[in-house]
Design an enzyme around this catalytic site. Structure first.
Site, PDB file in Angstrom:
ATOM      1  N   SER A  25       0.834  -1.214   0.000  1.00 27.64           N
ATOM      2  CA  SER A  25       0.000   0.000   0.000  1.00 27.64           C
ATOM      3  C   SER A  25       0.862   1.255   0.000  1.00 27.64           C
ATOM      4  O   SER A  25       0.611   2.197  -0.756  1.00 27.64           O
ATOM      5  CB  SER A  25      -0.891   0.019   1.251  1.00 27.64           C
ATOM      6  OG  SER A  25      -1.812  -1.030   1.211  1.00 27.64           O
ATOM      7  N   GLY A  60      -5.756  -4.312  -7.967  1.00 28.04           N
ATOM      8  CA  GLY A  60      -6.949  -3.509  -7.683  1.00 28.04           C
ATOM      9  C   GLY A  60      -6.577  -2.148  -7.125  1.00 28.04           C
ATOM     10  O   GLY A  60      -7.156  -1.126  -7.500  1.00 28.04           O
ATOM     11  N   GLN A  87      -9.263   1.818  -0.736  1.00 22.11           N
ATOM     12  CA  GLN A  87      -9.060   2.094  -2.163  1.00 22.11           C
ATOM     13  C   GLN A  87     -10.040   3.148  -2.642  1.00 22.11           C
ATOM     14  O   GLN A  87      -9.678   4.070  -3.377  1.00 22.11           O
ATOM     15  CB  GLN A  87      -9.203   0.814  -2.972  1.00 22.11           C
ATOM     16  CG  GLN A  87      -8.103  -0.196  -2.647  1.00 22.11           C
ATOM     17  CD  GLN A  87      -8.219  -1.461  -3.449  1.00 22.11           C
ATOM     18  OE1 GLN A  87      -9.127  -1.629  -4.263  1.00 22.11           O
ATOM     19  NE2 GLN A  87      -7.302  -2.385  -3.236  1.00 22.11           N
ATOM     20  N   ASP A 100      -6.717  -8.348   4.434  1.00 19.75           N
ATOM     21  CA  ASP A 100      -5.958  -9.250   3.561  1.00 19.75           C
ATOM     22  C   ASP A 100      -5.441 -10.491   4.303  1.00 19.75           C
ATOM     23  O   ASP A 100      -4.828 -11.366   3.699  1.00 19.75           O
ATOM     24  CB  ASP A 100      -4.777  -8.506   2.926  1.00 19.75           C
ATOM     25  CG  ASP A 100      -5.261  -7.430   1.953  1.00 19.75           C
ATOM     26  OD1 ASP A 100      -6.359  -7.595   1.378  1.00 19.75           O
ATOM     27  OD2 ASP A 100      -4.546  -6.425   1.789  1.00 19.75           O
ATOM     28  N   ARG A 157     -12.394 -14.758  -1.772  1.00 17.84           N
ATOM     29  CA  ARG A 157     -11.533 -15.381  -0.751  1.00 17.84           C
ATOM     30  C   ARG A 157     -12.316 -16.156   0.294  1.00 17.84           C
ATOM     31  O   ARG A 157     -11.760 -17.066   0.911  1.00 17.84           O
ATOM     32  CB  ARG A 157     -10.663 -14.323  -0.066  1.00 17.84           C
ATOM     33  CG  ARG A 157      -9.502 -13.898  -0.916  1.00 17.84           C
ATOM     34  CD  ARG A 157      -8.564 -12.957  -0.187  1.00 17.84           C
ATOM     35  NE  ARG A 157      -7.444 -12.633  -1.061  1.00 17.84           N
ATOM     36  CZ  ARG A 157      -6.693 -11.551  -0.950  1.00 17.84           C
ATOM     37  NH1 ARG A 157      -6.933 -10.677  -0.003  1.00 17.84           N
ATOM     38  NH2 ARG A 157      -5.693 -11.348  -1.786  1.00 17.84           N
TER      39      ARG A 157
HETATM   40  C1  S3P Z   1      -5.519  -1.588  -0.083  1.00 19.67           C
HETATM   41  C2  S3P Z   1      -6.751  -1.654   0.494  1.00 19.67           C
HETATM   42  C3  S3P Z   1      -7.480  -2.905   0.712  1.00 19.67           C
HETATM   43  C4  S3P Z   1      -6.600  -4.141   0.563  1.00 19.67           C
HETATM   44  C5  S3P Z   1      -5.643  -4.034  -0.591  1.00 19.67           C
HETATM   45  C6  S3P Z   1      -4.783  -2.795  -0.486  1.00 19.67           C
HETATM   46  C7  S3P Z   1      -4.902  -0.266  -0.285  1.00 19.67           C
HETATM   47  O1  S3P Z   1      -8.545  -2.953  -0.212  1.00 19.67           O
HETATM   48  O2  S3P Z   1      -7.383  -5.302   0.420  1.00 19.67           O
HETATM   49  O3  S3P Z   1      -4.793  -5.171  -0.641  1.00 19.67           O
HETATM   50  O4  S3P Z   1      -3.686  -0.201  -0.528  1.00 19.67           O
HETATM   51  O5  S3P Z   1      -5.629   0.736  -0.194  1.00 19.67           O
HETATM   52  P1  S3P Z   1      -9.929  -2.205   0.125  1.00 19.67           P
HETATM   53  O6  S3P Z   1      -9.572  -0.887   0.641  1.00 19.67           O
HETATM   54  O7  S3P Z   1     -10.717  -2.094  -1.128  1.00 19.67           O
HETATM   55  O8  S3P Z   1     -10.576  -3.091   1.155  1.00 19.67           O
END
Ligand code: S3P
Length: 461
Positions: free
Chosen positions: A34, A106, A181, A331, A362
Site C-alpha cells: 500500500s 486492484g 481504495q 488481507d 476469498r
Molecule cells: C488496499 C486496500 C485494501 C486491501 C488491498 C490494499 C490499499 O482494499 O485489500 O490489498 O492499498 O488501499 P480495500 O480498501 O478495497 O478493502
C-alpha cells in the site's frame, strides 16, 4: 522462472510445501504494498524529485510505476535500489498513447483512476483475468461526481475508460463500503478539483494516503463527527517531493509469522514491519488466540510506527473475530483461517463481505481449500467458522489452485508446512504480485518448499 515477473502474465508455477519443523532465523519482508503504490503515485505528481527507499519491486507496484511513466512522470531506479521520481504537478498528466494494463492490481487501477479523474485526459485501463472480474463501480460512481466521464464493461468491470473532468468540481462523499481504495481514489481526485473535497469514513480503514499526503505537504484535515471520520483535502495545491522509506509489509510478514506459530520448535524474528494500527488486526487477533508474538523496538519512521516481530511456536485457541476489526486485517483472513484450523476450538470470523471481491472470492476459495485439506469449515454470506484440530497437524495432502490470488497461494503453502502431508499449490506464480522472494525467504528459515516439475520437465522456480 523468476519471481520478479509480472505475475499474471508469467508461466504457471507449481510449488509444494512439505511438513517442516524448527523454523529459525531473522528475516525482513519486502516493502509494504500500500505504501509503495502511494509513494510512486504521489512522487509522480509532486514537484521535484522524490526518492523512495525500500520500494516493493513486485508485479503490482511495477504496474503502477509503468502507469505513472505512461502518464508523463519520470521514474528511475538507481543502482543502490532507490527510486527517483519526478512528478508532473497537479493536473499535469499527459494522455497516454496506449491502454494502461494494471495486471492483478486492484489498488493500482482504482487509485490511478482517481488521480486522472480531474485532469482532462482520456485513459483506458485493463487488467488480468482476476482484476477484470472485480467491481469498479465503487470508484466510478464517486469519480463521476467530480465531472469525469467513465465507461466500463457491462457489470461495472474492466476495461474502463476514464475521461477526466475539464472543469472538475469538489465532492463530498460518504464511503458506502469500508474501502481504503475508494477513500484514496476520491482524495486523489480531490487534489485536482478547486476547493475542498471531503470523504466521510464511518468505519476506519487503512490511512496511508492521508498520512503520505500530509508528508507531501497537501492540505489535509481530519475531524470526528458522530463516530465517523471526515477527511478534507484542499485541491489545486502542489505537492512537494519527499524522501520516503517504505517499511516491511505486515500482510507479507503474516506468512513467515504464521508458519513459525504452526511448525513445531520454531523461533523467528521478522524485522522492520509496518505497525500502523489500521493494519495490525491480525496481531491483535493472534494475541487473543494465545500466540507468542512480541513486538520489539517499536519506533517511528516517516510518520508510521514500525517494529520487529518475535514469534515462537504456540498453541492457539479459537475465538470470535469481530466484524469491526475486518478492515484492519482484510488481507489476512485466508492465513488466519489456516491458523484457526490448528487451534483448540472454533474460530468465527465476521464481517467478511469484502473478501468476496478481492483477487478471488476469498471466502469461498479459502473454505473450499481448507475442506480439501481435511478441515471442517462453515460459511455464510459474510462469515466463516473454522473448527480447529486441537493443536494436532491437519491432514493436508491436497492440490490447491491459487485462483489468481497470491495470498491464497502463500496461505496454503503455510498450511502444508504444518500438515501431516505435503500441500501442492498451482498458480503459485501469483506470489510475485506482492512478495518477490517468498520461497527463498521461507527456505532460509528452514521451510521445505519445493518447485514441482511440469510436464516439460521445467522446474517451477
Ligand atoms: C488496499 C486496500 C485494501 C486491501 C488491498 C490494499 C490499499 O482494499 O485489500 O490489498 O492499498 O488501499 P480495500 O480498501 O478495497 O478493502
Amino acid at each position: 522462472m523468476h519471481e520478479h515477473g509480472t505475475g499474471g502474465d508469467t508461466q504457471q508455477r507449481v510449488l509444494r510445501a512439505i511438513p517442516s519443523r524448527g523454523l529459525a532465523g531473522t528475516v525482513a519482508v519486502p516493502g509494504d504494498k500500500s505504501v509503495s503504490h502511494r509513494a510512486v503515485m504521489l512522487g509522480a505528481m509532486a514537484i521535484g524529485t522524490t526518492r523512495v527507499k525500500g520500494l516493493l519491486e513486485a508485479a503490482d507496484v511495477l504496474r503502477t510505476v509503468q502507469a505513472m511513466a505512461a502518464l508523463g512522470a519520470s521514474l528511475e531506479r538507481h543502482a543502490d535500489g532507490t527510486w527517483h521520481i519526478s512528478g508532473v504537478g497537479v493536473r499535469g498528466w499527459r494522455e497516454p498513447e496506449q491502454t494502461i494494463d494494471f495486471g492483478n492490481s486492484g489498488t493500482g487501477v482504482r487509485l490511478a483512476a482517481g488521480l486522472v479523474a480531474t485532469t482532462p485526459v482520456k485513459v483506458i485501463f485493463t487488467g488480468d483475468e482476476s482484476l477484470s472480474r472485480r467491481p469498479m463501480q465503487r470508484i466510478t460512481q464517486p469519480l463521476s461526481l467530480f465531472g469525469a466521464r467513465i465507461d466500463t464493461a457491462p457489470g461495472g468491470t474492466l476495461p474502463m475508460r476514464v475521461i477526466g473532468a475539464e472543469e472538475p468540481v469538489p465532492v463530498s462523499y460518504t464511503l458506502p463500503v469500508p474501502s481504503a481504495q475508494v477513500k484514496s481514489a476520491v482524495l486523489l481526485a480531490g487534489l485536482g478539483a478547486p476547493g475542498t473535497t471531503t470523504v466521510v469514513e464511518p468505519v476506519a480503514c487503512r490511512d496511508h494516503t492521508e498520512r503520505m499526503l500530509k508528508a507531501f505537504g497537501a492540505g489535509i484535515e481530519e475531524e470526528m463527527h458522530d463516530g465517523a471520520r471526515h477527511i478534507h483535502v484542499t485541491g489545486m495545491q502542489e505537492l512537494s517531493a519527499q524522501e520516503v522509506e517504505v517499511p516491511g509489509d505486515p500482510s507479507s510478514a503474516a506468512f513467515p509469522l504464521a508458519a513459525a506459530l504452526l511448525c513445531a520448535d520454531s523461533r523467528v524474528v521478522v524485522e522492520n514491519v509496518l505497525l500502523n494500527p489500521t493494519r495490525t488486526g491480525l496481531i491483535e487477533t493472534l494475541h487473543e488466540m494465545g500466540a507468542e508474538i512480541r513486538i520489539l523496538n517499536p519506533r517511528q519512521s516517516g510518520g508510521e510506527i514500525i517494529g520487529d516481530l518475535a514469534v515462537e511456536t504456540s498453541e492457539l485457541r479459537g475465538i470470535t473475530v469481530p466484524a469491526q476489526r475486518a478492515p484492519a486485517m482484510i488481507d489476512e483472513y485466508p492465513v488466519l483461517a489456516v491458523l484457526a484450523a490448528f487451534a483448540h476450538g472454533t474460530t468465527r470470523m465476521e464481517g467478511l463481505a469484502e473478501l468476496r471481491v478481492k483477487e478471488c472470492d476469498r471466502l469461498s476459495v479459502t473454505a473450499q481449500a481448507l475442506k480439501a485439506c481435511g478441515v471442517e469449515v462453515k460459511t455464510g454470506e459474510d462469515w466463516m467458522e473454522v473448527t480447529g484440530s486441537g493443536g494436532a497437524p491437519v491432514k493436508g495432502g491436497a492440490v490447491i489452485d491459487s485462483h489468481h490470488d497470491h495470498r491464497i497461494a502463500m496461505s496454503f503453502l503455510v498450511l502444508g508446512l504444518a500438515a501431516q502431508e505435503p500441500v501442492t499449490v498451482q498458480g503459485a506464480e501469483m506470489i510475485a504480485t506482492s512478495f518477490p522472494g517468498f520461497t527463498q525467504l521461507m527456505r532460509a528459515l528452514g521451510a521445505e518448499i519445493e518447485a514441482v516439475h511440469d510436464a516439460n520437465g521445467d522446474a517451477g522456480s
